[in-house]
Write a protein that holds these residues in place. Sequence first.
Motif, short mmCIF file in Angstrom:
data_model
loop_
_atom_site.label_atom_id
_atom_site.label_comp_id
_atom_site.label_asym_id
_atom_site.label_seq_id
_atom_site.Cartn_x
_atom_site.Cartn_y
_atom_site.Cartn_z
N ALA A 1 -34.53 13.89 5.82
CA ALA A 1 -33.86 15.09 5.33
C ALA A 1 -32.34 14.92 5.31
O ALA A 1 -31.66 15.40 4.40
CB ALA A 1 -34.24 16.29 6.19
N ASP B 1 -32.81 24.02 4.90
CA ASP B 1 -33.21 22.91 5.78
C ASP B 1 -34.30 23.42 6.71
O ASP B 1 -34.05 24.22 7.61
CB ASP B 1 -31.98 22.42 6.56
CG ASP B 1 -32.27 21.18 7.40
OD1 ASP B 1 -33.44 20.90 7.69
OD2 ASP B 1 -31.29 20.50 7.77
N TYR C 1 -37.42 21.95 11.17
CA TYR C 1 -38.16 22.36 12.38
C TYR C 1 -39.27 23.35 12.07
O TYR C 1 -39.75 24.05 12.97
CB TYR C 1 -37.17 22.95 13.41
CG TYR C 1 -36.17 21.91 13.86
CD1 TYR C 1 -36.51 20.97 14.82
CD2 TYR C 1 -34.90 21.85 13.29
CE1 TYR C 1 -35.60 19.99 15.21
CE2 TYR C 1 -33.99 20.88 13.67
CZ TYR C 1 -34.35 19.95 14.63
OH TYR C 1 -33.46 18.99 15.01
N SER D 1 -39.66 13.78 10.76
CA SER D 1 -38.96 13.31 11.96
C SER D 1 -39.34 14.11 13.21
O SER D 1 -39.70 13.54 14.23
CB SER D 1 -37.44 13.41 11.77
OG SER D 1 -36.98 12.38 10.94
N LYS D 2 -39.22 15.42 13.14
CA LYS D 2 -39.40 16.22 14.33
C LYS D 2 -40.86 16.64 14.52
O LYS D 2 -41.29 16.88 15.63
CB LYS D 2 -38.49 17.47 14.28
CG LYS D 2 -37.04 17.17 13.92
CD LYS D 2 -36.33 16.29 14.92
CE LYS D 2 -35.06 15.63 14.41
NZ LYS D 2 -34.11 16.41 13.64
N ARG E 1 -38.79 7.07 9.71
CA ARG E 1 -38.04 7.58 8.56
C ARG E 1 -38.95 8.02 7.40
O ARG E 1 -39.47 7.18 6.66
CB ARG E 1 -37.01 6.57 8.02
CG ARG E 1 -36.10 5.92 9.04
CD ARG E 1 -35.28 6.91 9.81
NE ARG E 1 -34.50 7.78 8.94
CZ ARG E 1 -34.27 9.07 9.21
NH1 ARG E 1 -34.77 9.64 10.30
NH2 ARG E 1 -33.56 9.79 8.39
C1 LIG Z 1 -33.20 16.26 12.86
C2 LIG Z 1 -32.75 17.12 11.71
C3 LIG Z 1 -33.04 16.74 10.41
C4 LIG Z 1 -33.90 15.55 10.14
O1 LIG Z 1 -33.21 14.51 9.61
P1 LIG Z 1 -34.03 13.19 9.19
O2 LIG Z 1 -33.05 12.47 8.37
O3 LIG Z 1 -35.22 13.65 8.42
O4 LIG Z 1 -34.41 12.47 10.46
C5 LIG Z 1 -32.62 17.56 9.37
N1 LIG Z 1 -31.97 18.70 9.62
C6 LIG Z 1 -31.69 19.11 10.86
C7 LIG Z 1 -31.03 20.40 11.08
C8 LIG Z 1 -32.06 18.31 11.95
O5 LIG Z 1 -31.77 18.71 13.19
#
Ligand SMILES: *Cc1c(COP(=O)(O)O)cnc(C)c1O
Length: 394
Positions: free
Chosen positions: A105, A204, A207, A237-238, A246
Amino acid sequence: MVERNPNFARLQAGYLFPEIARRRRTLLEKQPDAKIISLGIGNTTEPLTPEITKSLVDAAARLGTADGYSGYGDEQGLLALREQIAKVLYKDLIHAEEITISDGAKCDIGRLQILFGSRATVAVQDPAYPVYVDGSIIAGADSGLQYMTCRPENNFFPDLSKLPRVNLIYFCSPNNPTGAVATKAQLVELVKFACRNKSIIIFDAAYSEFIADRDLPRSIYEIDGADEVAIEVNSFSKSIGFTGVRLGWCVVPRKLKFADGTEILQDWTRVITTLFNGASNIAQYGGLAALTATGRQETQTLIAYYRENARLIREGLQALNIQTYGGVNSPYIWAHFPAQKSWDVFAKILNEAQVVTTPGAGFGPAGESFIRFSSFGRKADVQEAMRRLRPVLA
Ligand SMILES: *Cc1c(COP(=O)(O)O)cnc(C)c1O
């Protein structure tokens, strides 16, 4: 000599996390035996789950066979993965062709900033995840940057009546760092605002899997009309611990148009095909496994582990009469220390309890007097950290 891109000189010195790392090293120089526990950086700690691990191993093994080998794939990503994301995660509210698969992201946010260029005017939540502001500065799109204050007084939702017209509105829910989740009514207000002002929301939803409450929207597209004003970024990711593997995705609905009528998806596809050659094929098979029934169960188990950590942190702080926000439908707990500077509270917790947190002021001016606690960690470490915090914060 080559002239430095002047945009870089405008970035604030000392990015938040390097500064935290520096302070941690300083402590270790003074107390080499200190057993530091990190509730600071938003990085996942638990191993990949079995079904997803197996899919990655199998995909890698296939690449080692003559029949199974493949080179470059579609730049937009595996069609099967795009279809499963549309079906499983969006209940077909959006179409596979509107989804592009990426390496994450954050990377997509950077590419979106290239798409809109330096003439775009931008609004961000304050406090905010650093890439919205820093990426806009690098892209030269920061003149007239608007900060939308999000504090307990406004339930962490900005007063849109005070916001001038802007082209792009970054909005993160569940929020990093505050842990706040926008309600349906709040997102309706945001979408209406964007429609009225012809703005584009960059939503975004990294989460979204942490949302347990069924009444809270997991995607901006649950709101009527959002497909005319919103781009959504999200990632594995989360949700399944792919921070290192990735894999992410971006939704650009076909109804989204530039002022001259061009589909934004057309130019977005151009950005992807020109500057990005597609996500790792191995990672994409991992993503597909995550969307099977077993993969979805494993995701829930993993999230439940972090949710329990969040509960321990939240209840531990509340027992010390510290006001906390978030940590229920999000992995972050936003703790309020009124009349104190967040870097001072950070230093006290680090030096007296050997626990690393994140000072709220590092996420923007409205983060002052707050500390972000992250639930990404081992449960035993979280319990030990809360034990140590008791005498320090009581
Ligand atoms: C961790 C996070 C992401 C994820 O980023 P990646 O590049 O997919 O690992 C995106 N936005 C926010 C707010 C985050 O905390």
